[in-house]
Write a protein that holds these residues in place. Sequence first.
Motif, short mmCIF file in Angstrom:
data_model
loop_
_atom_site.label_atom_id
_atom_site.label_comp_id
_atom_site.label_asym_id
_atom_site.label_seq_id
_atom_site.Cartn_x
_atom_site.Cartn_y
_atom_site.Cartn_z
N GLY A 42 -9.74 6.40 -0.37
CA GLY A 42 -8.35 6.72 -0.65
C GLY A 42 -7.42 5.69 -0.05
N ASP A 43 -6.13 5.96 -0.18
CA ASP A 43 -5.11 5.03 0.28
C ASP A 43 -5.08 4.97 1.81
N THR A 44 -4.90 3.78 2.33
CA THR A 44 -4.81 3.59 3.78
C THR A 44 -3.63 2.68 4.11
N ARG A 45 -3.10 2.88 5.29
CA ARG A 45 -1.99 2.02 5.74
C ARG A 45 -2.53 0.64 6.08
N ALA A 69 -11.35 -1.02 -7.14
CA ALA A 69 -11.98 -0.31 -8.25
C ALA A 69 -11.37 -0.72 -9.58
N VAL A 70 -10.07 -0.93 -9.61
CA VAL A 70 -9.39 -1.32 -10.84
C VAL A 70 -9.80 -2.74 -11.25
N SER A 101 -0.69 2.89 -5.04
CA SER A 101 -1.11 3.08 -3.65
C SER A 101 -0.21 2.30 -2.68
N GLN A 102 -0.13 2.84 -1.48
CA GLN A 102 0.69 2.19 -0.46
C GLN A 102 0.20 0.77 -0.18
N ARG A 103 -1.14 0.59 -0.11
CA ARG A 103 -1.64 -0.74 0.21
C ARG A 103 -1.29 -1.75 -0.88
N CYS A 104 -1.28 -1.31 -2.15
CA CYS A 104 -0.90 -2.24 -3.22
C CYS A 104 0.60 -2.54 -3.17
N MET A 138 -9.20 4.89 -7.98
CA MET A 138 -10.04 6.02 -8.35
C MET A 138 -9.72 7.22 -7.46
N ASP A 139 -9.59 8.39 -8.07
CA ASP A 139 -9.34 9.62 -7.32
C ASP A 139 -10.63 10.03 -6.62
N MET A 140 -10.61 10.05 -5.29
CA MET A 140 -11.82 10.34 -4.52
C MET A 140 -11.96 11.81 -4.13
#
Length: 201
Positions: free
Chosen positions: A21-24, A148-149, A55-58, A78-80
């Motif tokens: 998932g998304d991470t800082r 993933a994309v 996502s925040q990282r993007c 991707m939804d985890m």
Amino acid sequence: MTVRLTLLSAAARAGRDVRFGDTRLDERALGRARAMAATVAGTLPEAALVRTAPSQRCRRTAEALGWDAVVEPSLRDMDMGDWRGRTLDEVAAGAGGGDGSGLAVWMTDPAAAPHGGESVADACGRVAAWLDALPPDAGRILAVVDQAVARAAVLRALEAPLSSFWRVDVPPLSAVHLTGRGGRWNLRMGALAADGPDGDR
């Protein structure tokens, strides 16, 4: 007309504490993105569209690069599902609601979604649909995406089987260049601002 798409994999934190998932992003990761921006400053071609995954990282990577990017929901990671926020080791060990056997199935069966989220097949289908819906006069497009994309886009370009998904390595801040015309996509490797074979960026 030819669509020229560059997908840049988002910056990422180093270490084994990477979570689904998304991470800082920490300052080290953002610093690498800023350093890349300084390196390619003035060399990137003008893009008609600049996009980022939600996502925040993007989004933070795009900001660090100085890109005024619009969020594109179809480029989401991707939804985890139930594994969101857990490390790979935690899921493999079955800790905290993890699923060691489910992880093995997920890594080998593109249609499996033991976490209750999105399967590899679903994610690849979503990304392929976005690519194929781009208008032929879209011109140049830059996008910051999750790994993933980028993997899914490579599989679409090569028409590779979904079982190849985990065999595509996408390091942080690496670029995937695709050119598309008439429903056919080609893959061109290179640096973020690398010249093409015809000298055209």
